[in-house]
Design a protein around this motif. Structure first.
Motif, short mmCIF file in Angstrom:
data_model
loop_
_atom_site.label_atom_id
_atom_site.label_comp_id
_atom_site.label_asym_id
_atom_site.label_seq_id
_atom_site.Cartn_x
_atom_site.Cartn_y
_atom_site.Cartn_z
N ARG A 1 0.82 -1.22 0.00
CA ARG A 1 0.00 0.00 0.00
C ARG A 1 0.85 1.26 0.00
O ARG A 1 0.34 2.34 -0.30
N LYS B 1 -5.89 3.02 0.90
CA LYS B 1 -6.29 3.11 2.31
C LYS B 1 -7.71 2.57 2.43
O LYS B 1 -8.68 3.31 2.45
N THR C 1 -4.43 2.55 6.10
CA THR C 1 -3.89 1.44 5.31
C THR C 1 -4.03 0.11 6.04
O THR C 1 -3.99 -0.94 5.42
#
Length: 329
Positions: free
Chosen positions: A132, A138, A150
């Motif tokens: 991520r 997120k 996240t």
């Protein structure tokens, strides 16, 4: 792809599943999120997540769970049970998966590799979180304030800022905390445990973060840079304080007199002026002081210590700014 009717074991409703072929094996697919399962019963349990059903409740704190084994794991928070033990170092864990991940500390195994940057991880979840940083995803959103995260665990912690929930309680002094990790660190104030040791000078610390910061004394590392003047700092908190010298921000305001401060420690000292609190006591004569620095100076009356020296005449003083008439030889 053909439909298959599965019987719901709770007899609430029938669950319609899809049977699909994947690498020669049939699996049951959730029609909400497309997650697939090898058994219809597993899909039925999974559907409870979407339905919001939490039929398994903790008889100690009342918290509810989708599945019984989640409740079993949760109860170990209350009982302190850690049935999974590392045969290398003896450390114990609440869950078997935590033991599996821990063993890789000893073996050095990192089987999960990022296909973008090549970084490897010992835990698959850490790889998922790491990816991520590349995608900016997120996926976990707070339904109270809209802030996104996240990691789900970070969202859970964040929600407690709204609810005020502090489920982790110290069994020594009764202080409660919103995070288990903070409770673990707190308990070391009672036990004196300092498990993090500097391999350069041997000083030990109660938290890993304190050790990381300490090591920068040896390495000279200053990873935090002021965007305005370029000054470097070894700690993020020091950078934040420094930036206020540029912005003029003073976020700590006294409710009694209205005076504002840029540093929380200065604010705490200031409040003692109004409260009259003097928490620092001399163990020799019993005199009390509002500031620890004033107690340090006072103790020199008893010890006779004079740590400050005049570079011209060599005379010593108990205070840094002592005035004297210096006549060079």
């Amino acid at each position: 792809m053909e439909g298959k009717l599965c019987n719901n074991t709770s007899e609430k409703t029938d669950v319609v599943c899809e049977l699909k072929e994947e690498e020669g094996e049939s699996s049951y697919q959730c029609d909400v999120c497309d997650e697939a399962f090898s058994e219809g019963d597993s899909l039925t349990k999974h559907k409870c997540i979407h339905a919001g059903d939490r039929p398994f409740s903790c008889d100690i704190c009342g918290k509810s769970f989708h599945r019984n084994y989640h409740l079993t794991r949760h109860k170990r928070i209350h009982t302190g049970e850690k049935p999974y033990c590392c045969d290398v170092c003896g450390k114990s864990f609440h869950e078997s998966v935590h033991l599996t991940n821990h063993r890789r500390i000893h073996t050095g195994e990192k089987p999960y590799r990022c296909d973008i940057c090549g970084t490897s991880f010992s835990v698959s979840g850490n790889l998922t979180k790491h990816k991520r940083t590349h995608t900016g995803e997120k996926p976990y959103r707070c339904d109270t304030c809209g802030k996104s995260f996240t990691q789900y665990t970070v969202l859970v912690k964040h929600r407690r800022t709204h609810t005020g929930e502090k489920p982790y309680c110290c069994d020594v002094c009764g202080t409660s905390f919103s995070e288990n990790g903070v409770l673990t660190k707190h308990k070391r104030t009672h036990t004196g445990e300092k498990p993090y040791r500097c391999d350069i000078c041997g000083i030990s610390f109660s938290t890993g973060n304190h050790l990381t910061i300490h090591k920068r004394i040896h390495t000279g590392e200053k990873p935090y840079r002021c965007d305005i003047c370029g000054k470097l700092f070894s700690q993020k908190g020091n950078l934040v304080k420094h930036e206020r010298t540029h912005t003029g921000e003073k976020p700590y305001r006294c409710d009694t007199c209205g005076k504002s401060f840029s540093d929380s420690s200065y604010f705490s000292k200031h409040k003692q002026i109004h409260s009259g609190e003097k928490p620092f006591h001399c163990d020799t004569c019993g005199s009390s002081f509002s500031l620890s620095s004033n107690l340090t100076k006072h103790r020199r009356v008893h010890t006779g210590e004079k740590p400050y020296h005049c570079n011209t005449c060599g005379k010593s003083f108990s205070r840094r700014r002592s005035k004297h008439l210096c006549i060079p030889n």
